[in-house]
Write a protein that holds these residues in place. Structure first.
Motif, PDB file in Angstrom:
ATOM      1  N   GLU A 288       2.700  -2.207 -19.257  1.00 48.62           N
ATOM      2  CA  GLU A 288       2.664  -0.877 -19.846  1.00 48.62           C
ATOM      3  C   GLU A 288       3.113   0.175 -18.836  1.00 48.62           C
ATOM      4  OE1 GLU A 288      -0.489   1.957 -22.336  1.00 48.62           O
ATOM      5  OE2 GLU A 288      -1.171   0.121 -21.313  1.00 48.62           O
ATOM      6  N   PHE A 289       2.699   0.003 -17.589  1.00 45.67           N
ATOM      7  CA  PHE A 289       3.093   0.953 -16.554  1.00 45.67           C
ATOM      8  C   PHE A 289       4.609   0.958 -16.358  1.00 45.67           C
ATOM      9  CE2 PHE A 289       3.909   1.773 -11.986  1.00 45.67           C
ATOM     10  CZ  PHE A 289       3.467   3.080 -11.917  1.00 45.67           C
ATOM     11  N   ALA A 290       5.222  -0.227 -16.329  1.00 49.46           N
ATOM     12  CA  ALA A 290       6.673  -0.308 -16.169  1.00 49.46           C
ATOM     13  C   ALA A 290       7.393   0.276 -17.378  1.00 49.46           C
ATOM     14  CB  ALA A 290       7.086  -1.751 -15.947  1.00 49.46           C
ATOM     15  N   LYS A 291       6.841   0.075 -18.567  1.00 49.29           N
ATOM     16  CA  LYS A 291       7.469   0.607 -19.772  1.00 49.29           C
ATOM     17  C   LYS A 291       7.462   2.134 -19.777  1.00 49.29           C
ATOM     18  CE  LYS A 291       6.954   0.600 -24.807  1.00 49.29           C
ATOM     19  NZ  LYS A 291       6.154   0.087 -25.956  1.00 49.29           N
ATOM     20  N   LEU A 292       6.345   2.741 -19.362  1.00 52.87           N
ATOM     21  CA  LEU A 292       6.241   4.202 -19.374  1.00 52.87           C
ATOM     22  C   LEU A 292       7.073   4.847 -18.271  1.00 52.87           C
ATOM     23  CD1 LEU A 292       2.409   4.597 -20.055  1.00 52.87           C
ATOM     24  CD2 LEU A 292       4.282   4.835 -21.695  1.00 52.87           C
ATOM     25  N   THR A 293       7.238   4.165 -17.148  1.00 46.21           N
ATOM     26  CA  THR A 293       7.992   4.740 -16.031  1.00 46.21           C
ATOM     27  C   THR A 293       9.452   4.345 -16.023  1.00 46.21           C
ATOM     28  OG1 THR A 293       7.292   2.876 -14.642  1.00 46.21           O
ATOM     29  CG2 THR A 293       5.948   4.886 -14.579  1.00 46.21           C
ATOM     30  N   GLY A 294       9.841   3.336 -16.820  1.00 45.43           N
ATOM     31  CA  GLY A 294      11.217   2.888 -16.844  1.00 45.43           C
ATOM     32  C   GLY A 294      11.575   1.923 -15.731  1.00 45.43           C
ATOM     33  N   LEU A 295      10.586   1.397 -15.014  1.00 43.76           N
ATOM     34  CA  LEU A 295      10.852   0.455 -13.924  1.00 43.76           C
ATOM     35  C   LEU A 295      10.997  -0.960 -14.468  1.00 43.76           C
ATOM     36  CD1 LEU A 295       8.261   1.775 -11.307  1.00 43.76           C
ATOM     37  CD2 LEU A 295      10.720   2.203 -11.326  1.00 43.76           C
ATOM     38  N   ASP A 296      11.502  -1.841 -13.613  1.00 41.59           N
ATOM     39  CA  ASP A 296      11.640  -3.241 -13.968  1.00 41.59           C
ATOM     40  C   ASP A 296      10.268  -3.896 -13.970  1.00 41.59           C
ATOM     41  OD1 ASP A 296      13.584  -5.648 -14.272  1.00 41.59           O
ATOM     42  OD2 ASP A 296      12.182  -6.266 -12.693  1.00 41.59           O
ATOM     43  N   VAL A 297       9.942  -4.600 -15.041  1.00 40.35           N
ATOM     44  CA  VAL A 297       8.614  -5.198 -15.182  1.00 40.35           C
ATOM     45  C   VAL A 297       8.371  -6.258 -14.117  1.00 40.35           C
ATOM     46  CG1 VAL A 297       7.076  -6.459 -16.733  1.00 40.35           C
ATOM     47  CG2 VAL A 297       8.613  -4.707 -17.650  1.00 40.35           C
ATOM     48  N   GLU A 298       9.359  -7.082 -13.859  1.00 42.16           N
ATOM     49  CA  GLU A 298       9.201  -8.156 -12.881  1.00 42.16           C
ATOM     50  C   GLU A 298       8.987  -7.604 -11.482  1.00 42.16           C
ATOM     51  OE1 GLU A 298       8.824 -11.957 -11.327  1.00 42.16           O
ATOM     52  OE2 GLU A 298       8.693 -11.194 -13.386  1.00 42.16           O
ATOM     53  N   PHE A 299       9.644  -6.518 -11.163  1.00 38.62           N
ATOM     54  CA  PHE A 299       9.474  -5.908  -9.846  1.00 38.62           C
ATOM     55  C   PHE A 299       8.048  -5.382  -9.678  1.00 38.62           C
ATOM     56  CE2 PHE A 299       9.557  -1.837  -7.465  1.00 38.62           C
ATOM     57  CZ  PHE A 299       9.772  -2.364  -6.208  1.00 38.62           C
ATOM     58  N   VAL A 300       7.532  -4.693 -10.697  1.00 39.32           N
ATOM     59  CA  VAL A 300       6.165  -4.175 -10.618  1.00 39.32           C
ATOM     60  C   VAL A 300       5.165  -5.318 -10.557  1.00 39.32           C
ATOM     61  CG1 VAL A 300       4.439  -2.726 -11.758  1.00 39.32           C
ATOM     62  CG2 VAL A 300       6.855  -2.092 -11.856  1.00 39.32           C
ATOM     63  N   ARG A 301       5.402  -6.383 -11.292  1.00 37.34           N
ATOM     64  CA  ARG A 301       4.484  -7.522 -11.262  1.00 37.34           C
ATOM     65  C   ARG A 301       4.454  -8.176  -9.891  1.00 37.34           C
ATOM     66  NH1 ARG A 301       3.777 -12.831 -11.722  1.00 37.34           N
ATOM     67  NH2 ARG A 301       5.979 -13.188 -11.320  1.00 37.34           N
ATOM     68  N   ARG A 302       5.615  -8.297  -9.241  1.00 41.83           N
ATOM     69  CA  ARG A 302       5.649  -8.920  -7.907  1.00 41.83           C
ATOM     70  C   ARG A 302       4.925  -8.060  -6.877  1.00 41.83           C
ATOM     71  NH1 ARG A 302      11.554 -11.864  -7.043  1.00 41.83           N
ATOM     72  NH2 ARG A 302      11.560 -13.052  -8.990  1.00 41.83           N
ATOM     73  N   LEU A 303       5.057  -6.742  -6.998  1.00 44.54           N
ATOM     74  CA  LEU A 303       4.288  -5.882  -6.097  1.00 44.54           C
ATOM     75  C   LEU A 303       2.798  -6.073  -6.317  1.00 44.54           C
ATOM     76  CD1 LEU A 303       6.291  -2.514  -6.165  1.00 44.54           C
ATOM     77  CD2 LEU A 303       6.387  -4.344  -4.464  1.00 44.54           C
ATOM     78  N   TRP A 304       2.401  -6.222  -7.585  1.00 44.48           N
ATOM     79  CA  TRP A 304       0.989  -6.451  -7.889  1.00 44.48           C
ATOM     80  C   TRP A 304       0.491  -7.757  -7.270  1.00 44.48           C
ATOM     81  CZ3 TRP A 304      -0.787 -10.056 -11.880  1.00 44.48           C
ATOM     82  CH2 TRP A 304      -2.164 -10.042 -12.060  1.00 44.48           C
ATOM     83  N   VAL A 305       1.283  -8.803  -7.335  1.00 44.87           N
ATOM     84  CA  VAL A 305       0.903 -10.094  -6.742  1.00 44.87           C
ATOM     85  C   VAL A 305       0.696  -9.948  -5.237  1.00 44.87           C
ATOM     86  CG1 VAL A 305       1.699 -12.431  -6.255  1.00 44.87           C
ATOM     87  CG2 VAL A 305       1.976 -11.476  -8.547  1.00 44.87           C
ATOM     88  N   ILE A 306       1.585  -9.223  -4.561  1.00 48.06           N
ATOM     89  CA  ILE A 306       1.462  -9.046  -3.110  1.00 48.06           C
ATOM     90  C   ILE A 306       0.192  -8.268  -2.774  1.00 48.06           C
ATOM     91  CG2 ILE A 306       2.498  -7.900  -1.118  1.00 48.06           C
ATOM     92  CD1 ILE A 306       5.215  -8.635  -2.226  1.00 48.06           C
ATOM     93  N   LEU A 307      -0.081  -7.226  -3.529  1.00 53.00           N
ATOM     94  CA  LEU A 307      -1.272  -6.421  -3.263  1.00 53.00           C
ATOM     95  C   LEU A 307      -2.554  -7.211  -3.504  1.00 53.00           C
ATOM     96  CD1 LEU A 307      -0.099  -3.061  -4.875  1.00 53.00           C
ATOM     97  CD2 LEU A 307      -0.424  -3.525  -2.449  1.00 53.00           C
ATOM     98  N   VAL A 308      -2.578  -8.028  -4.537  1.00 52.62           N
ATOM     99  CA  VAL A 308      -3.746  -8.871  -4.789  1.00 52.62           C
ATOM    100  C   VAL A 308      -3.946  -9.855  -3.654  1.00 52.62           C
ATOM    101  CG1 VAL A 308      -4.698 -10.633  -6.307  1.00 52.62           C
ATOM    102  CG2 VAL A 308      -3.651  -8.606  -7.286  1.00 52.62           C
TER     103      VAL A 308
END
Length: 848
Positions: free
Chosen positions: A618-638
């Motif tokens: 949802e965050f990527a959809k609202l900001t127009g970013l690539d979903v896979e890129f945001v997900r990979r950042l999330w994996v690194i942060l976790v």
């Protein structure tokens, strides 16, 4: 006093006076028929048998005694009863009763009153009761002393019987004491035979089952077995007659079929006797709930008024507070600062941990057959500044600004023996409840202050000596200290590394223009400087910085330029920023990039970043970013926040792939220094740390800054600035005590979010070797998180998010848990639970 046989007392008072001065030549038998009619029989002593009232064996002169007989003529207890005004149906005979022990035993056998010996001697009782003032005090003392020596508790009938026995014996003993002119030595010498032996109870005091059956045998024959109502009616009337109406009601209700099951259920339930809090538990409760002294006392008074004394007095709690703090004489307090020597803080912290883990240490001593353990306490420390503190109207000898506080803190992480055995492991290293204050100052954070504080602490670290803590008789533990300077943010890291620009990497000092070139990785341009990999990764600020990276890229997607120069580009960026802010606020409830009311900082915090990345689609959809890129950042942060050991090579490989993916999408936006530090130097930082990076974060220190503000408001004296500073420091010391913080740790963990780890993170973990005989299935497996697990979503950091939940709570495969071998005492055990989803998480059992 000589009395003729035809003497008749006119009333009870004359009768009692007459009895006290009776003629020793006669046995006087009085029948209490009524208050007005008194029948007296005179019998010469010579005509009475010795077993009733003859002179004692070996005595020159017999003393008058009291024997209570019922109307049937049976004796209940020789030498133990007195005339009673509330028992007119008793026959009282006065005669000589000071018999030898053999005679007394013979009398009890004749009267069927074989005594039950106790540890209470007659001499002991006599010496105690003769000094008491009132008869009720004497009787109560005898009853209490005898009841405590009995193997079982007494019912109401037995209590009444014991009351009569105690009253009679006390009456007789005090009378003998008064006849001896109240001289104890003369009384003990003259009444030696009377005081010899123990206070005995009649044989029927604790009737056996056989005796009970013999008593009711005639009653059973007279009642018809087809009609139990007659028996119940007889028992009810008897209970009512003897003053037990409640028991009579219960007996009547027992015949009702609807009430029988209720009675049986109540009997089968275990007794719920309330267990009072200990002083440590009460203090931990006060700290957990943030209670003031007045609130706790009102809570205690309310419980006591309802007959439930759960809470100890506040005086005992205050004593416990003293033990949770280092010695008060070592605390240095001024109007604007408070500090304690590092050596004193570490010594107190280590001793509290050893006290908490005493049972674990004793097991190690016994299993390894040693008397001394050498261990190392690993701690993280650092400092941080916080603005937005309240400004108080208090007198001060010096002028200073109390709107900003600069706090130096220390957190114990793990106590490990020299052979690798983990004695104690902090399961919540990012909680404020383990973050201990070292130095508090009301001063603004600056580069000069950062460098001075670093030197102040490192000078104390250089002179630290091992401490020796006593565990048990002949058993000690010697503790060294390993302090990690990791509780810092990016600003502090740049200051201590001497990097002037925040846009440059503080580890390799590379410039932003070189970050977006993969070729520079192999050229040695990003080689870390010596000693700069030992400061951790700052997981909390990593979430915030990567959130800001995504937002800044989203604002510039239309222009695809790093810098918006000119009014047209600036207006475009501003318009898109406002649109994204409104969309995130409306659809996700996130306030991003809004200035704070304090005048410094923005609304971007750890909770905002975690919520945004958790809902990455949802965050990527609202900001127009690539979903896979945001997900990979999330994996690194976790992975960075996870408090489990990571495989550095696997983490480095995943980060390198993220770098390549980022450059294919957003080559036009230079990578910020915070992202460069994680993706390029994350592998080296993991290799240089013996503790998972998630355990060395700065969340505890950041959260503690909020507590100083509330503690100053609610838990400090306002009489002077010095008193206020003392209370703030002591309150922080109480709430961070390891022993107190561990008491209700499991209860606090229930309110933290328990989220499953992504599959990519599981592949990066350094898991113990799995037994080859156990099959775990395919990758579509998940571990059910436990309420005691170390989750990466620690919601203690900020106060604006209070909704807690647990995801992936499927319990269907609970039986398939496979515990893995624990390499040493206290090391968390890893358990796998195959589930149907495509995520896998780890469940950690808390160490002892």
């Amino acid at each position: 006093m000589q009395c003729s046989p035809d003497f008749e007392p006119r009333n009870r008072n004359m009768k009692r006076s007459f009895l006290r001065g009776h003629d020793e030549n006669y046995l006087i038998t009085i029948d209490y028929g009524s208050d007005t009619d008194i029948d007296m029989d005179w019998t010469p002593i010579s005509e009475t048998p010795n077993t009733v009232g003859g002179p004692s064996v070996g005595s020159q002169e017999a003393e008058p005694g009291v024997t209570i007989k019922d109307n049937a003529g049976g004796s209940t207890n020789d030498d133990s009863e007195q005339p009673s005004s509330d028992r007119p149906d008793l026959m009282v005979s006065l005669a000589s009763s000071d018999k030898s022990p053999e005679t007394r035993t013979h009398d009890m056998e004749d009267d069927d009153t074989e005594g039950v010996p106790t540890i209470i001697e007659k001499k002991f009782l006599a010496e105690k009761i003769v000094n008491l003032k009132t008869p009720s005090e004497r009787v109560n003392f005898i009853k209490t002393t005898v009841s405590e020596s009995l193997p079982a508790s007494l019912n109401d009938l037995q209590q009444d019987h014991l009351d009569r026995l105690a009253r009679a014996w006390a009456f007789k003993t005090v009378a003998k004491y008064q006849k001896c002119a109240r001289r104890m030595s003369f009384f003990l010498d003259k009444e030696k035979q009377y005081l010899d032996g123990y206070f005995v109870l009649p044989k029927n005091f604790f009737p056996s089952e056989r005796t009970k059956r013999r008593r009711v045998e005639e009653l059973e024959k007279s009642l018809s077995p087809e009609d139990p109502g007659d028996l119940v009616h007889a028992v009810s009337r008897t209970l009512n007659k003897h003053g037990h109406p409640e028991a009579a009601r219960i007996i009547k209700k027992s015949l009702s079929p609807s009430k029988q099951q209720v009675i049986l259920d109540s009997l089968s339930k275990p007794s719920t006797t309330p267990t009072p809090y200990t002083a440590e538990e009460a203090l931990s409760l006060i700290l957990d709930l943030g209670l003031t002294q007045t609130q706790y006392q009102r809570l205690r008074e309310g419980a006591n008024q309802h007959g439930c004394p759960l809470y100890p007095s506040y005086h005992e709690v205050q004593k416990c507070k003293i033990s949770s703090r280092p010695p008060a004489d070592e605390l240095c307090v001024t109007e604007s600062s408070a500090s304690i020597p590092l050596n004193s803080l570490l010594q107190h912290t280590a001793s509290r941990i050893v006290n908490m883990q005493n049972s674990v240490l004793l097991q190690i001593f016994a299993s390894q057959h040693i008397c001394e353990i050498k261990a190392t306490l690993i701690c993280s420390w650092g400092f941080d500044g916080s603005s937005g503190q309240s400004r108080y109207k208090q007198k001060s000898s010096t002028s200073f600004d109390d709107s900003s506080i600069f706090a130096t803190t220390l957190t114990p992480i793990r106590l490990t023996a020299a052979n690798g055995t983990v004695i104690w492991n902090n399961s919540s290293p990012q909680s404020i409840r383990f973050c201990r204050p070292l130095h508090l100052q009301y001063i603004k954070e600056s580069q000069e202050k950062i460098l001075n504080e670093q030197k102040y602490v490192e000078d104390q670290i250089a002179v630290l000596d091992p401490i020796e803590v006593f565990v048990d008789l002949g058993k000690t533990i010697t503790i060294n200290f390993d302090l990690r300077f990791t509780v810092i943010d990016g600003k502090v890291l740049s200051a201590i590394c001497g990097v002037k620009s925040s846009m440059c990497c503080p580890i390799c000092e590379a410039k932003p223009s070189t970050f977006n070139s993969i070729e520079n990785i192999g050229k040695g341009l990003f080689t870390p400087k010596p000693g700069r990999l030992n400061h951790g990764i700052s997981p909390l600020h990593a979430w915030i910085r990567l959130l800001e990276l995504c937002l800044h890229i989203a604002y510039r997607l239309d222009i695809q330029k790093w810098q918006a120069r000119g009014p047209v580009l600036q207006a475009s960026v501003k318009k898109r920023k406002e649109e994204i802010q409104q969309l995130l606020l409306k659809e996700m409830g996130l306030r991003v990039d809004f200035p704070n009311n304090t005048g410094s900082g923005t609304s971007n915090d750890g909770n905002t970043a975690r919520r945004a990345f958790r809902n990455y689609e949802e965050f990527a959809k609202l900001t127009g970013l690539d979903v896979e890129f945001v997900r990979r950042l999330w994996v690194i942060l976790v992975a960075l926040t996870c408090q489990l050991p990571l495989n550095a090579d696997k983490f480095g490989e995943y980060c390198f792939n993220v770098v390549q993916y980022y450059l294919t999408l957003y080559q036009w936006f230079p990578m910020p220094a915070s992202m460069h530090k994680i993706l390029i130097h994350g592998k080296d930082i993991i290799n240089s740390s013996i503790i998972p990076l998630g355990c060395l974060g700065e969340e505890g220190g950041e959260s503690r800054n909020k507590m100083y503000k509330s503690d100053r408001l609610r838990h400090s004296r306002k009489i002077s600035r010095t008193a206020t500073m003392t209370d703030i420091f002591n309150r922080a010391m109480d709430t961070s005590d390891p022993l107190l913080s561990s008491l209700h740790l499991d209860k606090r963990a229930r309110y933290r979010k328990q989220l499953a780890l992504p599959q990519e993170v599981l592949h990066m973990l350094e898991c113990p070797s799995v037994p080859t005989t156990q099959e775990f299935g395919d990758d579509d497996q998940q571990v059910e998180p436990d309420e005691n697990s170390l989750d990466y979503e620690n919601e203690i950091e900020l106060e604006n998010e209070v909704t807690y939940y647990r995801s992936n709570s499927n319990k269907s495969n609970k039986a398939s848990r496979v515990p893995l071998p624990c390499p040493a005492t206290g090391i968390p055990k890893v358990q796998y639970i195959p589930l149907e989803n495509q995520l896998v998480s780890l469940n950690l059992d808390r160490p002892p």
